[in-house]
Design a protein around this motif. Structure first.
Motif, PDB file in Angstrom:
ATOM      1  N   ASN A  55      -9.963  -2.034  -3.061  1.00 19.48           N
ATOM      2  CA  ASN A  55     -10.869  -1.912  -4.208  1.00 19.48           C
ATOM      3  C   ASN A  55     -12.331  -2.080  -3.791  1.00 19.48           C
ATOM      4  O   ASN A  55     -13.112  -2.764  -4.448  1.00 19.48           O
ATOM      5  CB  ASN A  55     -10.504  -2.924  -5.293  1.00 19.48           C
ATOM      6  CG  ASN A  55      -9.313  -2.463  -6.114  1.00 19.48           C
ATOM      7  OD1 ASN A  55      -8.931  -1.296  -6.068  1.00 19.48           O
ATOM      8  ND2 ASN A  55      -8.729  -3.381  -6.870  1.00 19.48           N
TER       9      ASN A  55
ATOM     10  N   ASP B  81      -6.610   0.264  -4.839  1.00 20.45           N
ATOM     11  CA  ASP B  81      -6.688   1.387  -3.913  1.00 20.45           C
ATOM     12  C   ASP B  81      -6.876   0.806  -2.516  1.00 20.45           C
ATOM     13  O   ASP B  81      -7.878   0.129  -2.244  1.00 20.45           O
ATOM     14  CB  ASP B  81      -7.864   2.298  -4.269  1.00 20.45           C
ATOM     15  CG  ASP B  81      -7.668   2.992  -5.608  1.00 20.45           C
ATOM     16  OD1 ASP B  81      -6.532   3.430  -5.878  1.00 20.45           O
ATOM     17  OD2 ASP B  81      -8.636   3.070  -6.385  1.00 20.45           O
TER      18      ASP B  81
ATOM     19  N   ASP C 123      -3.300  -4.468  -8.811  1.00 22.29           N
ATOM     20  CA  ASP C 123      -3.228  -3.061  -8.449  1.00 22.29           C
ATOM     21  C   ASP C 123      -4.524  -2.645  -7.766  1.00 22.29           C
ATOM     22  O   ASP C 123      -5.618  -2.960  -8.252  1.00 22.29           O
ATOM     23  CB  ASP C 123      -2.996  -2.205  -9.684  1.00 22.29           C
ATOM     24  CG  ASP C 123      -1.586  -2.348 -10.235  1.00 22.29           C
ATOM     25  OD1 ASP C 123      -0.727  -2.890  -9.517  1.00 22.29           O
ATOM     26  OD2 ASP C 123      -1.335  -1.917 -11.370  1.00 22.29           O
TER      27      ASP C 123
ATOM     28  N   ARG D 299      -2.512   3.856  -3.441  1.00 25.26           N
ATOM     29  CA  ARG D 299      -2.638   2.782  -4.436  1.00 25.26           C
ATOM     30  C   ARG D 299      -1.392   1.906  -4.348  1.00 25.26           C
ATOM     31  O   ARG D 299      -0.271   2.415  -4.306  1.00 25.26           O
ATOM     32  CB  ARG D 299      -2.792   3.357  -5.847  1.00 25.26           C
ATOM     33  CG  ARG D 299      -3.138   2.296  -6.884  1.00 25.26           C
ATOM     34  CD  ARG D 299      -3.770   2.890  -8.140  1.00 25.26           C
ATOM     35  NE  ARG D 299      -4.147   1.862  -9.101  1.00 25.26           N
ATOM     36  CZ  ARG D 299      -5.273   1.182  -9.060  1.00 25.26           C
ATOM     37  NH1 ARG D 299      -6.152   1.421  -8.092  1.00 25.26           N
ATOM     38  NH2 ARG D 299      -5.558   0.268  -9.973  1.00 25.26           N
TER      39      ARG D 299
END
Length: 290
Positions: A278, A231, A229, A251
């Motif tokens: 990220n 951004d 996961d 995201r």
């Protein structure tokens, strides 16, 4: 200061244009046409020996390295004769003098079957044909893999000058087992040892995997993967570093993504795509040509 920036911009543009390569038509096998003499789905811009009575020689596969489709080339027995699939493309070149070609493959070859990727560039002056570069890459059963693997064709110099035509051929040196097949996707021309526009480049940290077509006119696609996961922010910058277009800002979950960039409203010239995942950044040069 403005004169220095302008000079640097001109030099960068000249460098990019010199390294630009003509893209192979439909190199990702996304477009298929069934209204041809073979009466079987065939990648647009390509020619095959497959036909409705032996369709196993060429099939549209949903198992793709990027996009939605790849080309599945196989072997089939017709009456008492063994036939092996062939897929070829001949196209005009408007720029570049490539020294390599890279393709993504997923081979499943049986017995002693072997598969080749052949790339040739040439020029024609109206009366005679001159070969410029050429090369082959052979794939054996020992290369079989259940994951997509990049293979590179090294193109040796045969003649001199700039090419105006290129030929790409995919087929079997030996196809005798009807269980043999190979998936082929995303074939690109490039230059070994360079990082120019049109070269195949894969970021070691697996952020940006591919940018195509490059140069682009109306649309361009950026392929990337994330393993957690994250951004994700993707933007287009001009040569002064100014953010002129936000492509992605959200995201995302782990997976394989393809972002679409609308280049129709961008002025012709070089730009940078910046992808941040990220906080980790990857940058690629692109060229817009109208």
């Amino acid at each position: 200061m403005k004169n220095k920036i302008y000079t640097m911009a001109v030099l960068l543009l000249v460098s990019v244009l010199m390294k630009a390569q003509t893209a192979i038509p439909n190199s990702g096998f996304e477009n298929w046409d069934s209204t041809n003499v073979a009466f079987v789905p065939t990648p647009t811009g390509w020619t095959t020996n497959a036909a409705s009575i032996f369709p196993q020689l060429l099939q549209q596969s949903p198992d793709a390295h990027s996009g939605n489709f790849s080309a599945k080339i196989g072997v089939q027995k017709f009456n008492t004769t063994l036939l092996s699939g062939i897929l070829t493309c001949r196209f005009k070149m408007t720029s570049g003098n490539p020294t390599t070609a890279t393709a993504w493959v997923k081979p499943s070859l049986a017995g002693n079957d072997s598969f080749f990727i052949n790339v040739i560039t040439s020029s024609f002056n109206g009366t005679s044909l001159t070969l410029i570069r050429g090369g082959n890459k052979t794939i054996y059963p020992s290369d079989n893999s259940n994951v997509w693997t990049a293979v590179t064709v090294q193109m040796s110099a045969v003649g001199t000058g700039m090419p105006d035509t290129a030929y790409v051929g995919l087929g079997y040196w030996s196809g005798k087992d009807t269980t043999s097949y190979i998936l082929v996707d995303d074939i690109e021309l490039g230059n070994s040892g360079t990082t120019g526009i049109g070269d195949v480049r894969h970021n070691q940290n697996n952020i940006i995997e591919k940018v195509y077509p490059n140069p682009a006119s109306n649309h361009q696609y950026i392929v990337y993967s994330i393993n957690e996961d994250a951004d994700v922010s993707m933007a287009v910058h001009n040569l002064l570093g100014q953010n002129i277009l936000q492509v992605v800002n959200e995201r995302q979950h782990p997976g394989h993504y393809r972002a679409e960039l609308n280049t129709a409203d961008l002025a012709s010239g070089p730009y940078y795509i910046t992808l941040k995942i990220n906080g980790e950044t990857s940058t690629e040069k692109i060229l817009v040509q109208h």
